[in-house]
Design a protein around this motif. Sequence first.
Motif, PDB file in Angstrom:
ATOM      1  N   UNK A 149     -40.472 -22.423 -36.892  1.00 57.58           N
ATOM      2  CA  UNK A 149     -40.879 -21.429 -38.191  1.00 57.58           C
ATOM      3  C   UNK A 149     -39.442 -20.540 -38.656  1.00 57.58           C
ATOM      4  N   UNK A 150     -38.373 -20.122 -38.203  1.00 60.93           N
ATOM      5  CA  UNK A 150     -37.124 -19.219 -39.477  1.00 60.93           C
ATOM      6  C   UNK A 150     -36.886 -19.613 -40.335  1.00 60.93           C
ATOM      7  N   UNK A 191     -29.825 -17.848 -37.358  1.00 61.16           N
ATOM      8  CA  UNK A 191     -29.999 -19.452 -36.267  1.00 61.16           C
ATOM      9  C   UNK A 191     -30.097 -19.798 -35.076  1.00 61.16           C
ATOM     10  N   UNK A 192     -30.495 -18.777 -34.483  1.00 63.46           N
ATOM     11  CA  UNK A 192     -31.363 -18.581 -33.573  1.00 63.46           C
ATOM     12  C   UNK A 192     -32.232 -18.200 -32.953  1.00 63.46           C
ATOM     13  N   UNK A 207     -33.893 -20.711 -28.550  1.00 60.77           N
ATOM     14  CA  UNK A 207     -33.215 -21.563 -28.940  1.00 60.77           C
ATOM     15  C   UNK A 207     -32.810 -21.910 -30.171  1.00 60.77           C
ATOM     16  N   UNK A 208     -32.669 -23.281 -30.410  1.00 55.45           N
ATOM     17  CA  UNK A 208     -31.884 -23.449 -31.939  1.00 55.45           C
ATOM     18  C   UNK A 208     -32.375 -24.714 -32.511  1.00 55.45           C
ATOM     19  N   UNK A 255     -27.135 -34.840 -40.711  1.00 55.25           N
ATOM     20  CA  UNK A 255     -27.055 -33.347 -42.063  1.00 55.25           C
ATOM     21  C   UNK A 255     -25.568 -33.362 -41.773  1.00 55.25           C
ATOM     22  N   UNK A 256     -25.194 -32.749 -42.769  1.00 55.38           N
ATOM     23  CA  UNK A 256     -23.917 -32.698 -41.522  1.00 55.38           C
ATOM     24  C   UNK A 256     -23.081 -31.097 -42.376  1.00 55.38           C
ATOM     25  N   UNK A 257     -24.236 -30.307 -42.610  1.00 56.56           N
ATOM     26  CA  UNK A 257     -24.571 -27.865 -42.961  1.00 56.56           C
ATOM     27  C   UNK A 257     -24.948 -27.891 -42.197  1.00 56.56           C
ATOM     28  N   UNK A 258     -24.451 -28.381 -40.927  1.00 54.73           N
ATOM     29  CA  UNK A 258     -25.154 -27.296 -40.134  1.00 54.73           C
ATOM     30  C   UNK A 258     -25.191 -26.118 -39.854  1.00 54.73           C
ATOM     31  N   UNK A 259     -25.579 -24.982 -39.505  1.00 54.91           N
ATOM     32  CA  UNK A 259     -25.415 -23.285 -39.984  1.00 54.91           C
ATOM     33  C   UNK A 259     -24.473 -22.489 -39.698  1.00 54.91           C
ATOM     34  N   UNK A 260     -24.229 -22.735 -37.976  1.00 46.21           N
ATOM     35  CA  UNK A 260     -23.649 -22.568 -36.351  1.00 46.21           C
ATOM     36  C   UNK A 260     -22.258 -22.535 -36.411  1.00 46.21           C
TER      37      UNK A 260
END
Length: 260
Positions: A149-150, A191-192, A207-208, A255-260
């Motif tokens: 939901x974040x 991001x978690x 969770x991530x 998807x190649x722009x993972x935020x962490x």
Amino acid sequence: MEKLTQPESVASVLKVFNIVSALADQKEAGVSELSQQLRISKATTYRFLKTMTTLGFVHQESEADKYALTSKLFELGSKALDHVDLIDLAHKEMEEICEAFNETVELGSIDEESVIYLHKVDSSYHLRMHSRIGRRNPLYNTAIGKVLMGYMPEAEVRALLAPVEFKKHTDKTHETVEQLLAELRLVKRQHFAEDIEEQEPGLRCIAVPVFDRFGQTIAAISVSFPTIRFDEKRKHDYIALLHNAGGNISKNLGYHNYPA
């Protein structure tokens, strides 16, 4: 004459993919430009471009000596991604997390207004989180639910939870959407998400997210600990390994722009 350091067929394949990569980085390019950039002769560059045009992967601008990629490569990539199995991709990553910490690891997603568990790898401890694939839990008091939901707009979260009754599973469970939304803003920044004895006394969970090729959160990976085994000093390690898993799965989904 160009010197080949690989067999001619291998060298040709490498040149083709170099041209594709170069065109992917710019809207269009001419033969001379590509030839200089890739250090391939103009004659070879032109020959490959013409072949790629015939096959439908490249098109030539009608009024200029410019070439650009078509959508055919995207179509092929999309077809390949259609055959990717999320659970198969996640299983190896989940096993590595479980092996590192010997704690239960779960994969879940949103189904209506609940979290549904798609896959899990169990801890070998007798004292562990007991769950089953297909089980449902609330969104508002689970780490998986909160991280999913974040990344939603607040209006979407409100609509999703409108029919949900916030039940006090423990004295730490959120009681209102407003309380939850305040935490979700933090979840999106870091991001978690965490569940610190909100669902069950003595249980802690992190969770991530997992993203699809469009950057949408389609699932989440979590690791759960009895609070007596949770080491606050290792929290960064827990999150880092989860992020590594989430990033690897997301990358394999396109998807190649993972935020962490």
